[in-house]
Structure formats: structure tokens, C-alpha cells
Design a protein around this motif. Structure first.
Motif, mmCIF file in Angstrom:
data_model
loop_
_atom_site.group_PDB
_atom_site.id
_atom_site.type_symbol
_atom_site.label_atom_id
_atom_site.label_comp_id
_atom_site.label_asym_id
_atom_site.label_seq_id
_atom_site.Cartn_x
_atom_site.Cartn_y
_atom_site.Cartn_z
ATOM 1 N N ILE B 237 -10.621 -10.311 -4.648
ATOM 2 C CA ILE B 237 -10.229 -9.886 -3.303
ATOM 3 C C ILE B 237 -8.855 -10.446 -2.948
ATOM 4 O O ILE B 237 -8.023 -9.760 -2.357
ATOM 5 C CB ILE B 237 -11.296 -10.323 -2.280
ATOM 6 N N THR B 238 -8.601 -11.703 -3.368
ATOM 7 C CA THR B 238 -7.273 -12.272 -3.134
ATOM 8 C C THR B 238 -6.206 -11.423 -3.818
ATOM 9 O O THR B 238 -5.150 -11.141 -3.249
ATOM 10 C CB THR B 238 -7.205 -13.704 -3.680
ATOM 11 N N ALA B 239 -6.513 -11.010 -5.068
ATOM 12 C CA ALA B 239 -5.551 -10.187 -5.804
ATOM 13 C C ALA B 239 -5.326 -8.868 -5.084
ATOM 14 O O ALA B 239 -4.194 -8.392 -4.991
ATOM 15 C CB ALA B 239 -6.059 -9.929 -7.215
ATOM 16 N N LEU B 240 -6.405 -8.285 -4.542
ATOM 17 C CA LEU B 240 -6.242 -7.016 -3.821
ATOM 18 C C LEU B 240 -5.315 -7.200 -2.622
ATOM 19 O O LEU B 240 -4.490 -6.342 -2.329
ATOM 20 C CB LEU B 240 -7.606 -6.493 -3.347
ATOM 21 N N GLY B 241 -5.459 -8.349 -1.945
ATOM 22 C CA GLY B 241 -4.567 -8.635 -0.818
ATOM 23 C C GLY B 241 -3.117 -8.735 -1.263
ATOM 24 O O GLY B 241 -2.212 -8.254 -0.595
ATOM 25 N N LEU B 242 -2.912 -9.346 -2.454
ATOM 26 C CA LEU B 242 -1.545 -9.492 -2.960
ATOM 27 C C LEU B 242 -0.957 -8.143 -3.368
ATOM 28 O O LEU B 242 0.239 -7.912 -3.248
ATOM 29 C CB LEU B 242 -1.516 -10.440 -4.156
ATOM 30 N N ILE B 243 -1.849 -7.254 -3.865
ATOM 31 C CA ILE B 243 -1.356 -5.961 -4.347
ATOM 32 C C ILE B 243 -0.944 -5.063 -3.198
ATOM 33 O O ILE B 243 -0.108 -4.180 -3.357
ATOM 34 C CB ILE B 243 -2.439 -5.269 -5.204
ATOM 35 N N LEU B 244 -1.516 -5.321 -1.998
ATOM 36 C CA LEU B 244 -1.317 -4.421 -0.864
ATOM 37 C C LEU B 244 0.152 -4.060 -0.639
ATOM 38 O O LEU B 244 0.506 -2.891 -0.475
ATOM 39 C CB LEU B 244 -1.899 -5.056 0.398
ATOM 40 N N ALA B 245 1.018 -5.099 -0.657
ATOM 41 C CA ALA B 245 2.440 -4.835 -0.421
ATOM 42 C C ALA B 245 2.976 -3.885 -1.490
ATOM 43 O O ALA B 245 3.748 -2.969 -1.192
ATOM 44 C CB ALA B 245 3.225 -6.138 -0.435
ATOM 45 N N GLU B 246 2.522 -4.095 -2.746
ATOM 46 C CA GLU B 246 2.975 -3.247 -3.847
ATOM 47 C C GLU B 246 2.488 -1.813 -3.665
ATOM 48 O O GLU B 246 3.204 -0.864 -3.958
ATOM 49 C CB GLU B 246 2.424 -3.795 -5.170
ATOM 50 N N VAL B 247 1.239 -1.681 -3.171
ATOM 51 C CA VAL B 247 0.690 -0.337 -2.982
ATOM 52 C C VAL B 247 1.487 0.407 -1.913
ATOM 53 O O VAL B 247 1.787 1.593 -2.056
ATOM 54 C CB VAL B 247 -0.805 -0.410 -2.627
ATOM 55 N N PHE B 248 1.882 -0.307 -0.855
ATOM 56 C CA PHE B 248 2.709 0.342 0.165
ATOM 57 C C PHE B 248 4.057 0.745 -0.416
ATOM 58 O O PHE B 248 4.560 1.836 -0.146
ATOM 59 C CB PHE B 248 2.898 -0.584 1.365
ATOM 60 N N SER B 249 4.653 -0.140 -1.228
ATOM 61 C CA SER B 249 5.906 0.205 -1.904
ATOM 62 C C SER B 249 5.723 1.487 -2.690
ATOM 63 O O SER B 249 6.533 2.414 -2.610
ATOM 64 C CB SER B 249 6.309 -0.895 -2.889
ATOM 65 N N GLY B 250 4.611 1.513 -3.467
ATOM 66 C CA GLY B 250 4.336 2.670 -4.311
ATOM 67 C C GLY B 250 4.168 3.926 -3.481
ATOM 68 O O GLY B 250 4.706 4.974 -3.825
ATOM 69 N N SER B 251 3.450 3.809 -2.351
ATOM 70 C CA SER B 251 3.167 5.036 -1.609
ATOM 71 C C SER B 251 4.432 5.577 -0.951
ATOM 72 O O SER B 251 4.575 6.784 -0.786
ATOM 73 C CB SER B 251 2.057 4.803 -0.586
ATOM 74 N N ILE B 252 5.370 4.676 -0.618
ATOM 75 C CA ILE B 252 6.626 5.160 -0.041
ATOM 76 C C ILE B 252 7.401 6.008 -1.043
ATOM 77 O O ILE B 252 7.976 7.042 -0.708
ATOM 78 C CB ILE B 252 7.463 3.961 0.444
ATOM 79 N N ILE B 253 7.361 5.556 -2.324
ATOM 80 C CA ILE B 253 8.066 6.324 -3.352
ATOM 81 C C ILE B 253 7.318 7.608 -3.679
ATOM 82 O O ILE B 253 7.907 8.677 -3.807
ATOM 83 C CB ILE B 253 8.240 5.468 -4.615
ATOM 84 N N ILE B 254 5.976 7.481 -3.790
ATOM 85 C CA ILE B 254 5.184 8.645 -4.189
ATOM 86 C C ILE B 254 5.258 9.746 -3.134
ATOM 87 O O ILE B 254 5.268 10.934 -3.470
ATOM 88 C CB ILE B 254 3.723 8.193 -4.427
ATOM 89 N N GLU B 255 5.337 9.367 -1.864
ATOM 90 C CA GLU B 255 5.461 10.371 -0.805
ATOM 91 C C GLU B 255 6.705 11.225 -1.028
ATOM 92 O O GLU B 255 6.728 12.407 -0.704
ATOM 93 C CB GLU B 255 5.551 9.686 0.555
ATOM 94 N N GLN B 256 7.728 10.587 -1.583
ATOM 95 C CA GLN B 256 8.964 11.305 -1.849
ATOM 96 C C GLN B 256 8.769 12.327 -2.974
ATOM 97 O O GLN B 256 9.342 13.396 -2.950
ATOM 98 C CB GLN B 256 10.039 10.282 -2.238
ATOM 99 N N VAL B 257 7.931 11.963 -3.970
ATOM 100 C CA VAL B 257 7.703 12.867 -5.090
ATOM 101 C C VAL B 257 6.874 14.067 -4.646
ATOM 102 O O VAL B 257 7.180 15.210 -4.974
ATOM 103 C CB VAL B 257 6.974 12.129 -6.236
ATOM 104 N N PHE B 258 5.800 13.807 -3.892
ATOM 105 C CA PHE B 258 4.867 14.881 -3.549
ATOM 106 C C PHE B 258 5.160 15.492 -2.180
ATOM 107 O O PHE B 258 4.407 16.328 -1.707
ATOM 108 C CB PHE B 258 3.433 14.345 -3.574
ATOM 109 N N LEU B 259 6.223 15.046 -1.537
ATOM 110 C CA LEU B 259 6.614 15.559 -0.225
ATOM 111 C C LEU B 259 5.488 15.441 0.792
ATOM 112 O O LEU B 259 5.126 16.394 1.475
ATOM 113 C CB LEU B 259 7.079 17.016 -0.333
ATOM 114 N N ILE B 260 4.900 14.261 0.864
ATOM 115 C CA ILE B 260 3.871 14.004 1.863
ATOM 116 C C ILE B 260 4.575 13.507 3.132
ATOM 117 O O ILE B 260 5.440 12.633 3.062
ATOM 118 C CB ILE B 260 2.886 12.933 1.351
#
Lengths: 299, 338
Positions: B237-260
Motif C-alpha cells: 500500500i505504501t508503494a501504491l501511494g508512492l506510485i500515485l504521483a507517477e500515475v498522474f504523470s502518466g495520465s497527463i501524457i496518455i491523455e495527449q495520445v488518446f485525446l481525452i
């Protein structure tokens, strides 16, 4: 000298205590695997480097030379990595992006490692209030996703190589600070540190002469990992079109341009990405090998 | 226990304060006149002066910090010049898409990481273990946008999404339309969560209570799920908390790819148009979410693992002053394994 005696005692313990014999066996296998991983990592890192050196001598096309008849070519003898939607040679373009990528990544890690080591060493060695202040700072920086900080910086200061290096460099400080801090916390209560303090060594001397060498391989491992993370972050920023200036080719930008034509020209959308993956994987392996070595040489 | 929570909340507030200061400093340090940059080169001096007065650029720095914080406290994030609307409206419109994408990615991470970690931990350093670890490391080496391109090539489905958003990213049938972007983020961040879980499962299996449970005749699956897995959850669970920032980073880029039409796209538009207030608003919001989730992770870990609860109880005893607590914390950290 101290290291070797420590090791000898360790081995004697293992011989006396049969339960620890397994450790004796795994020790050498750990070193072997560290060597193997280092080797794989260097080979992976060497592939793009050799390709770059070749591209310095063998330059069949210009970087922006368009060739409308040869659009969306697959890899061939004529075009090693194929061509993109304007018929430009992907190999030449990708290789012209190699130096800037490495430069940006090294710059980011230099900033991150320099300030991160200082902050980590101070907060780990002195602990207490200083540690509290620095850990709040690093926590604050870690909570801002890296890409967001890059974008914030670019929005304030405009596009540019220096901007990217500074923005991402700041974001790399906390990870280095954490590693150095944990290493220092581990050793600060040890007897040899106490003895040095009693002998009257200054804190600076203990930190730089005695403690930093102990966490050297840990820092090297972090540097290798940071190198790959910096490449990933930089390529993400250029993929968004907001990293380095538009006239500079980078792998992220090549992927962005090729993204609209994925199904017509596969090679233009694949090869720059593969270059990123190969370099990043290579540094992962090197980083792992340093980590294993560090565990092996633990005092 | 309440003491602990109160002190954690204070820590959180300090962290948020620092984040706001960093973001504020970015705006302060802009070279040149921000009002001039916002309005463009064609604006008249009167317009620039009016905007300066509106933004409060002509006041002293302390007044500026005070008004910035009081505005934030009232939920006023400023006014977007690019869209000519309040920032808070734009954010509330775009947030559901990003939040859903991030949660969907987390769903994939959890359902993939748990079985893979258990499989890999069955025999450490076996062929299966090495295979799982190397393939997940390879996924970690692939940046999210390249992962999206690879997934498109493999499944050959989102040709439409590439050519101008013909695939509907409405939230009504979200689970069907969002699976590919979510999977792209999840795969490229999977390895972190998996390695944490695998390592802690291996570590827990060596411990005494597991041997006792086996000795008492508990079945393998029972030991795995009721003893080892439960105790491995804390690092996971601690690791999931640490990944959160990375997941947001990822979703910002992915939104650009899929035009979300999520936060990432508004953010990139804002940065391109140099719309400072919208940029700051989005950055602050995401940072707040990350800080808050990590605070929740600390609390959840308390409830899962009584050992952490006891340790914190000792650390946050009412008699302990701040300095003593910091010293004890440092000692505890130094005993911890790396």
C-alpha cells in the motif's frame, strides 16, 4: 583494511555456524550475478553509442532531407530504421538526437545528485530538526509529479534546454537526498563514527572522508537509475512538445510526430522508442549490479 | 492515536504550505512582466496596467503571498485567460476524466501485481521469478506514451482515436473506452508495486510466525493469504501511494495520445498559451491529491498492522517533545533495513 578484517570475521562466523553456510555460498553467486548484470547493462548501453559513432562517419542523408517517394519505408539496407511521413531517414534523425539526450540527462543528474547529496548528508548526519525541515521539503517536492514540475517551469520560463535541466534537476533532488540520508542514518550511530568524533574529527571530515566512501556504490546505483529516469522524463516532456526547443530533434518529439501515422509507418513510431528502452534498460541493469555490490560490501 | 493523527495532519499542512510556496515562487520568478506575457505583444500599456492591478502585481511580496493564500483558502484559483473562465470551473469539468483514468490504471496495477508477485515469490531466483521480474522491468523502461503506441500496434483498434477523437471518451461507457490508456499507464508502472510486494512476501515467509503456522498444520494457501499476504500489504500500500504521483504523470501524457479531455490536455493547452493561473491551479490540485492520499496511506497502514500502531504510540507519547521524537525517529530509521 577495516573492510577486509570485517569480511574475515564474517567468514569465520559462517564456518563456525553451519546454518550460515548457505550465505557463504550465495555471497559468491551474488557477486557473479552483479558482474553478469553489469555486463548486460554495458552491452545494452553500448548499442546506441556504437550506432551513434557509426552515424558520425556514415551519413547518407541530411537530418531534414525529405524524400517524398520513400515515405513510410520499413527498415532496409538503404534506410536502416526506415523513413517517416515526409520520407526522412529515421536513423539519421534519431542519432542526431543522441548527444542532446545524454547531455540533458547528465545535467539533470548532476544537479540532483549534488544538492541531493548535501541535503541528504546533512539531514542524515545531524538528524533532529534539520532532518524534519528537509524531509518536509523533500516530501513537498515528491508530491508534485515530475512532468507537472517540468510543465510549470516551462510555462514560467519558456522552452529551452537549460529550463528542462533545472526543472527536472530540482525534482531529482529528493530521491538522491533520501538515499544518502538513509545511508548516513545507518552509519551515524556506529562505533567508528563515535570514535572519530571523540578523536576530534570535524563533522565535515567524517561526512566526506569516512561516510561518503561507504555509500559510494549505493550512490552509483542511484546515479545509474537517475540517468534512466531523466531520459524518460525528458522524452515525456518533448513528447508533449514542451521540453527542449522545437528546432531540436529528440526521441520524444519523433514519437509525437510519428504517433499520427502509427499504422502506415510502423518503423518511425517504433525505433526512437526502442532506443529509449534500450538505454533505460541498460542503466537499470548497471544500477542493479551496483546495488548487489553494495549489499555485498556492507560494513 | 489521536495525537498521532493530529501530528500527521500538521505535517501534511506544512507540506502543502511548502508546495504552495514553490508554485507561488514560480509565478514570482517569471522573467519580464507576467501581465505583458499573458496579454501578448499587441496589448496597450493601459490594458497591461489594468491587468497588473487586477492580479495585484504592483503590491509588495508579503501582500501578494497573503492574498494568494487567502484566495486559495476560499477556493478561488484565479481566472484563466486562455478560456476566459474561472480556473475552478475548468478543473471541475476536466477532473473526472483524469481521476477515472488514474483509478482505472490503479485497478489494473492491483489485479496484475498481486498474482504476479505471488507467482514470482514462490521460488525466488527461479526461472519463472526471473522471467516475471525482467519482463516487468522492461515494461518499467518503456515510457507510457511508447507503451500506448505499442498497445495500439498490438490491438490495432484505436485507429479512430488517433485521427481526432472519434472514439468517444465519454464517462458513460468508460470501462470499454478507457481500457487501453489505463492499461498503458498500468503496465509502465506495474514493476514498482510488484517488486515491493514480492520482496516483502519473501521477507515475511522467513519469519517465525509463518513457521509456527506451517507447524500447526495450516494449509499452504491459508498461510499465504491469511498470514504472509496480510503482512505484506503494508509495503504494497505504501508503494501504491508512492506510485500515485507517477500515475498522474502518466495520465497527463496518455491523455495527449488518446485525446481525452482531462486535466492533462487543459494543462498542456495552458502551458502553450502561457496561462499561468490555470497551470498553477492544476499543479496545486494534483499535488494536494497526492499529499492527501499519502496521508491516508499512513492511516490505513496503522489499521492493518498493529506493530506500526504500537511503534507510533511509543513515538508520539505525550511526554515526548518534538526534539526527542525526531531523535527516536532517526534511530528507528537507522535500524530499518534498506
Amino acid at each position: 583494511m577495516k573492510l577486509t578484517t570485517g569480511k574475515l570475521n564474517n567468514n569465520l562466523d559462517q564456518i563456525r555456524n553451519p546454518k550460515l553456510k548457505r550465505d557463504l555460498y550465495t555471497d559468491s553467486s551474488v557477486l557473479n550475478s552483479a558482474r553478469k548484470q553489469f555486463f548486460i547493462g554495458v552491452i545494452l548501453l553500448g548499442i546506441p553509442l556504437i550506432l551513434y559513432l557509426i552515424s558520425l562517419i556514415y551519413k547518407p542523408y541530411g537530418v531534414t532531407e525529405m524524400n517524398p517517394l520513400d515515405r513510410f519505408q520499413g527498415p532496409s539496407v538503404k534506410h536502416w530504421f526506415g523513413t517517416d511521413n515526409y520520407g526522412r531517414d529515421v536513423f539519421v534523425r534519431a542519432m542526431s538526437a543522441f548527444p542532446i539526450t545524454i547531455f540533458v540527462s547528465l545535467g539533470i543528474n548532476f544537479i540532483g545528485c549534488f544538492f541531493g547529496s548535501i541535503i541528504g548528508a546533512l539531514s542524515g548526519y545531524f538528524a533532529g530538526v534539520l532532518d524534519y525541515i528537509f524531509s518536509r521539503l523533500t516530501e513537498a517536492l515528491l508530491s508534485i509529479p515530475m512532468i507537472l514540475m517540468g510543465l510549470l517551469f516551462v510555462s514560467s520560463f519558456g522552452n529551452g534546454v537549460i529550463q528542462v535541466i533545472v526543472a527536472l534537476g530540482i525534482m531529482f533532488i529528493p530521491s538522491y537526498a533520501r538515499i544518502v540520508r538513509s545511508g548516513f542514518l545507518e552509519y551515524r550511530q556506529r562505533n567508528f563514527v563515535k570514535r572519530l568524533q571523540l578523536l576530534g574529527s570535524s563533522s565535515g571530515r567524517i561526512i566526506f572522508k569516512h561516510l561518503f566512501p561507504l555509500i559510494k556504490s549505493r550512490l552509483l546505483s542511484a546515479l545509474a537509475l537517475g540517468f534512466s529516469n531523466a531520459i524518460l522524463a525528458e522524452s515525456s516532456l518533448s513528447f508533449l512538445g514542451l521540453g527542449v526547443p522545437t528546432d531540436q530533434i529528440t526521441w520524444g518529439r519523433m514519437l509525437k510526430d510519428a504517433q499520427g501515422f502509427v499504422f502506415q509507418g510502423v518503423s518511425a513510431a517504433i525505433f526512437p522508442g526502442i532506443l529509449i528502452v534500450v538505454i533505460v534498460l541498460g542503466s537499470f541493469f548497471v544500477s542493479h549490479s551496483f546495488k548487489l555490490r553494495d549489499q555485498e560490501n556492507k560494513l | 492515536m489521536t495525537r498521532y493523527i493530529v501530528k500527521k495532519i500538521i505535517d501534511m499542512i506544512i507540506t502543502i504550505f511548502i508546495i504552495v510556496l514553490i508554485v507561488f515562487a514560480m509565478f514570482e520568478l517569471i522573467p519580464g512582466n507576467p501581465a505583458r506575457i499573458m496579454l501578448g505583444m499587441n496589448a496597450s500599456n493601459a490594458q497591461v496596467a489594468a491587468l497588473e492591478a487586477e492580479l495585484g502585481l504592483d503590491k509588495s511580496i508579503f501582500v501578494k503571498i497573503y492574498t494568494y493564500f487567502s484566495d486559495l483558502f476560499n477556493g478561488d484559483l484565479g481566472f484563466s485567460f486562455r478560456f476566459q473562465r474561472p480556473v475552478i470551473e475548468l478543473i471541475t469539468e476536466a477532473l473526472p476524466y483524469t481521476l477515472f483514468l488514474a483509478l482505472y490504471a490503479f485497478f489494473f496495477i492491483i489485479i496484475l501485481a498481486i498474482p504476479l508477485a505471488i507467482l514470482a515469490a514462490r521460488k525466488p531466483n527461479s526461472k519463472l521469478d526471473n522471467f516475471i521480474r525482467i519482463s516487468s522491468e522492461t515494461c518499467l523502461a518503456i515510457p507510457p506514451f511508447f507503451m500506448a503506441i505499442i498497445l495500439m500496434l498490438i490491438f490495432r483498434t484505436s485507429q479512430l482515436a488517433l485521427q481526432g477523437g472519434s472514439v468517444d471518451f465519454d464517462l458513460n461507457n468508460a470501462f470499454q473506452s478507457y481500457w487501453m490508456p489505463a492499461l498503458a499507464i498500468a503496465l509502465s508502472r506495474l514493476a514498482m508495486a510488484m517488486e515491493f510486494l514480492r520482496d516483502s512476501i519473501i521477507e515475511q515467509r522467513e519469519s517465525d510466525y509463518v513457521k509456527t503456522a506451517i507447524g500447526k498444520g495450516a494449509s499452504r494457501s491459508r498461510v499465504m493469504f491469511f498470514h504472509i499476504f496480510r503482512n505484506s500489504l503494508v509495503p504494497f500500500i505504501t508503494a501504491l501511494g508512492l506510485i500515485l504521483a507517477e500515475v498522474f504523470s502518466g495520465s497527463i501524457i496518455i491523455e495527449q495520445v488518446f485525446l481525452i479531455p482531462g486535466l492533462g490536455r487543459s494543462l498542456v493547452t495552458a502551458v502553450e498559451a502561457r496561462d499561468f493561473q490555470l497551470t498553477q491551479g492544476i499543479v496545486l490540485l494534483i499535488a494536494f491529491i497526492v499529499v492527501f492520499v499519502n496521508f491516508c496511506v499512513d492511516l490505513i497502514n496503522q489499521f492493518i498492522d498493529p506493530r506500526i500502531r504500537e511503534q507510533n504510540k511509543k513515538l508520539y507519547k505525550s511526554r515526548n517533545t518534538f526534539f526527542l521524537r525526531m531523535k527516536n525517529q532517526a534511530n528507528l530509521d537507522s535500524q530499518k533495513k534498506r
